[in-house]
Design a protein around this motif. Structure first.
Motif, mmCIF file in Angstrom:
data_model
loop_
_atom_site.group_PDB
_atom_site.id
_atom_site.type_symbol
_atom_site.label_atom_id
_atom_site.label_comp_id
_atom_site.label_asym_id
_atom_site.label_seq_id
_atom_site.Cartn_x
_atom_site.Cartn_y
_atom_site.Cartn_z
ATOM 1 N N THR A 64 0.641 -1.047 -0.041
ATOM 2 C CA THR A 64 0.099 0.093 0.143
ATOM 3 C C THR A 64 0.892 1.057 0.006
ATOM 4 O O THR A 64 0.531 2.385 -0.651
ATOM 5 C CB THR A 64 -0.861 0.095 1.325
ATOM 6 N N SER A 86 -2.355 -2.266 5.617
ATOM 7 C CA SER A 86 -2.727 -1.041 4.725
ATOM 8 C C SER A 86 -3.224 0.386 5.360
ATOM 9 O O SER A 86 -2.696 1.132 4.798
ATOM 10 C CB SER A 86 -3.829 -1.564 3.671
ATOM 11 N N THR A 122 -8.645 1.400 -0.901
ATOM 12 C CA THR A 122 -8.166 -0.151 -0.929
ATOM 13 C C THR A 122 -8.857 -1.118 0.079
ATOM 14 O O THR A 122 -9.492 -0.731 0.997
ATOM 15 C CB THR A 122 -6.693 -0.050 -0.368
#
Length: 343
Positions: free
Chosen positions: A226, A250, A239
């Motif tokens: 990420t 992330s 995401t």
């Protein structure tokens, strides 16, 4: 006219009273579906008493697998069954060894979380040919066994994809850029979740998938993936990944980049305490949760049904799909999540 109606009402009450009395007599006699209550209970007890249910997760020590352990053990013992758990600790070789040993022991019911669609398929088929009923838990193999208990991953992925489209798609005023963090590429949950997710995202031309990489269930890898995506796409809108614990990585990368107000982080999985903590702290924005303790109970419910119907292993496969709860950072409550459970 009033007197006539009163007579009709009186007659109706008498008939109703007779019906209630007859029903009460039938209940008192214990007549249920052609059998007495005692016989129904006797059949139930006989079908389960002394039988063994063995649970083999990918690994214990995770909220997800520990909740399953707790739910299955508690419900199995309440039903008068023996309970066995084997922990392969992420090692596929160890997993195949313990399953082979359980087959040799002629365990009655085997509950398995599959690491991928193929590695255990032949072994689970062998178990059922040997007389053991197999319940596949949340992650299936290519072999369709007696039962599956878990999430309907395709519709689950679609549901998250539709929410992303609403937040990032046409008319949102946002970039429409989405990054997908996969788990293990060959795991059934990952395969079918992403099939549903991508199907929903493809329905809006304003959405573009700018990255699609596997983190192998590892939060650290999800973080690094990420972070790299954000360097190349600082206008990322969202995401998403199939497992919330992995997506904590992330979310941390998004926070470190100072983009928490812009990038939505989606996760999926059990409603464990770390998930609520992450929602409250802004590491996650939305988590599509399922109650794994209740999934454990559903496993034993499935076993109870199999035991009483007397079907042969694999004779009539079925699925019990798990309801999904949506937890949002803006509305999450402490009571939305279970505390961690030790074994």
């Amino acid at each position: 006219m009033v007197r006539t109606n009163l007579k009709k009402l009186s007659s109706a009450l008498m008939v109703g009273g007779v019906a209630v009395a007859m029903a009460s007599t039938a209940i008192a006699a214990g007549k249920i579906s052609g059998k007495t209550e005692r016989m129904v209970r006797s059949d139930y007890v006989t079908s389960l008493e002394g039988k063994t249910i063995a649970y083999v997760p990918i690994s214990l020590g995770l909220p997800l697998s520990d909740y399953w352990h707790h739910g299955i053990k508690r419900s199995a013992e309440a039903a008068g069954m023996n309970f066995v758990v084997k922990d392969p600790a992420w090692k596929v070789d160890a997993m195949t060894q313990v399953i082979s040993a359980l087959i040799s022991e002629n365990v009655d019911y085997l509950v398995v979380q599959n690491p991928d669609v193929q590695v255990l398929a032949k072994l689970l088929k062998k178990a059922e040919e040997n007389g053991t009923h197999v319940i596949q838990l949340n992650m299936a193999s290519n072999y369709r066994s007696s039962g599956f208990v878990g999430v309907d991953w395709v519709s689950h992925g679609e549901e998250i994809g539709q929410d992303i489209v609403k937040e990032c798609g046409t008319g949102s005023g946002k970039s429409g850029k989405v990054a997908i963090v996969q788990g293990e590429l060959t795991a059934a949950a990952n395969v079918w979740f992403n099939a549903g997710l991508k199907k929903a995202l493809a329905e809006d031309s304003a959405i573009s998938i700018v990255n699609d990489q596997a983190a192998q269930w590892d939060a650290t890898k999800a973080h690094d993936i990420t972070a790299a995506v954000l360097q190349q796409n600082p206008d990322l809108c969202a995401t998403a990944g199939v497992w919330g614990i992995m997506m904590l990585g992330s979310g941390q990368a998004v926070k470190e980049a100072g983009l928490s107000d812009q990038v939505l982080v989606y996760g999926s999985g059990s409603n464990s305490r770390p998930i609520c903590d992450a929602l409250e702290s802004g590491i996650l924005d939305k988590h599509f949760s399922y109650d794994s303790i209740l999934q454990g109970r559903d496993v034993v419910n499935a076993v109870q049904a199999i035991a009483q119907t007397g079907v042969e292993p694999g004779e009539k496969p079925f699925a019990l799909y798990t309801p999904i709860m949506i937890h949002d950072a803006k509305t999450v409550k402490t009571t939305d999540c279970h505390d961690l459970i030790g074994n």
